[in-house]
Design a protein around this motif. Structure first.
Motif, PDB file in Angstrom:
ATOM      1  N   LEU A  33      56.037  20.590  56.614  1.00  0.00           N
ATOM      2  CA  LEU A  33      56.605  21.903  56.930  1.00  0.00           C
ATOM      3  C   LEU A  33      56.411  22.866  55.759  1.00  0.00           C
ATOM      4  N   ARG A  36      52.684  23.812  55.489  1.00  0.00           N
ATOM      5  CA  ARG A  36      52.292  24.723  56.580  1.00  0.00           C
ATOM      6  C   ARG A  36      52.836  26.129  56.340  1.00  0.00           C
ATOM      7  N   ALA A  37      54.076  26.219  55.892  1.00  0.00           N
ATOM      8  CA  ALA A  37      54.663  27.531  55.615  1.00  0.00           C
ATOM      9  C   ALA A  37      53.922  28.227  54.469  1.00  0.00           C
ATOM     10  N   THR A  39      50.766  27.686  53.609  1.00  0.00           N
ATOM     11  CA  THR A  39      49.453  28.072  54.139  1.00  0.00           C
ATOM     12  C   THR A  39      49.568  29.384  54.900  1.00  0.00           C
ATOM     13  N   PHE A  40      50.581  29.483  55.744  1.00  0.00           N
ATOM     14  CA  PHE A  40      50.803  30.718  56.494  1.00  0.00           C
ATOM     15  C   PHE A  40      51.029  31.897  55.551  1.00  0.00           C
ATOM     16  N   SER A  41      51.864  31.712  54.561  1.00  0.00           N
ATOM     17  CA  SER A  41      52.195  32.805  53.640  1.00  0.00           C
ATOM     18  C   SER A  41      50.971  33.302  52.881  1.00  0.00           C
ATOM     19  N   SER A  85      48.325  28.462  61.355  1.00  0.00           N
ATOM     20  CA  SER A  85      49.387  27.900  60.521  1.00  0.00           C
ATOM     21  C   SER A  85      50.765  28.382  60.971  1.00  0.00           C
ATOM     22  N   GLU A  88      51.499  26.009  63.807  1.00  0.00           N
ATOM     23  CA  GLU A  88      51.762  24.681  63.247  1.00  0.00           C
ATOM     24  C   GLU A  88      53.070  24.640  62.453  1.00  0.00           C
ATOM     25  N   THR A  89      53.435  25.745  61.840  1.00  0.00           N
ATOM     26  CA  THR A  89      54.716  25.792  61.126  1.00  0.00           C
ATOM     27  C   THR A  89      55.866  25.614  62.105  1.00  0.00           C
ATOM     28  N   TRP A  90      55.770  26.291  63.237  1.00  0.00           N
ATOM     29  CA  TRP A  90      56.844  26.138  64.221  1.00  0.00           C
ATOM     30  C   TRP A  90      56.842  24.752  64.851  1.00  0.00           C
ATOM     31  N   ALA A  92      56.011  22.127  63.169  1.00  0.00           N
ATOM     32  CA  ALA A  92      56.595  21.312  62.094  1.00  0.00           C
ATOM     33  C   ALA A  92      58.109  21.492  62.032  1.00  0.00           C
ATOM     34  N   SER A 177      47.951  19.658  53.764  1.00  0.00           N
ATOM     35  CA  SER A 177      48.438  19.371  55.118  1.00  0.00           C
ATOM     36  C   SER A 177      47.510  18.395  55.814  1.00  0.00           C
TER      37      SER A 177
END
Length: 191
Positions: A33, A36-37, A39-41, A85, A88-90, A92, A177
């Protein structure tokens, strides 16, 4: 008799470091998690920095990220990674909170692993193309609109390099990840 059975069950459920499989899985879910967060950021930051990369060279001429194909590639791939991402974060978050996968387990672990691998390669490719373009612009081998150096374009080249660096950090967390999801695939087969 029951004490012997519970001791046997606990030994099967306890990892040799003293943590239960459930605790290890929860820790793995939390790390995934976090990766992934992050990566998104970082991919979102790369998209924002590259998307706002516009400078006016003179009153009639401005340079923008879409003037160079590698920078378009960097922006497009970072946007794809950002969307992936985010989803995938959600997933996770769901896995962490529920303790189970949203999709069937075998499908989920292979889906995550395959997409993490593919998107990591894509992101590395895009950022590498961006680095090559940034180097050409910085060295003066390629000129902006055929006549202008990076020094004449304000912070255009610097902002492009910052976006590429953010993309590489996003790649790092996506690769981590991928490592974790690869371990999940291996664990699924080793059960």
């Amino acid at each position: 008799m029951e004490a012997a059975d519970s001791a046997t069950n606990n030994s099967k459920d306890t990892h040799f470091y003293g943590k239960s499989r459930a605790e290890n899985r929860r820790r793995s879910d939390a790390m995934l998690l976090l990766f992934r967060a992050l990566t998104f950021s970082f991919s979102l930051a790369a998209v924002v920095v590259m998307g706002t990369n516009r400078y006016r060279i003179n009153p009639q001429l401005k340079v923008s990220w879409y003037d160079f194909e590698p920078y378009r590639y960097v922006l497009a791939v970072n946007a794809i990674i950002c969307i992936y991402s985010f989803v995938e974060t959600w997933l996770a978050v769901y896995t962490y909170l529920q303790g189970s996968y949203l999709l069937p387990e075998i499908f989920q672990v292979w889906f995550d692993y395959g997409h993490d691998q593919g998107f990591a390669y894509l992101l590395f490719s895009a950022n590498s193309a961006g680095v090559a373009m940034a180097q050409l612009l910085q060295s003066g081998n390629t000129l902006i609109h055929g006549a202008y150096h990076c020094t004449e374009a304000g912070g255009y080249c610097t902002q492009a390099r910052v976006s590429i660096a953010l993309g590489f950090v996003a790649f790092l967390f996506l690769a981590l990840s991928s490592l974790l999801t690869g371990l999940r695939v291996a664990r699924w087969y080793l059960r």
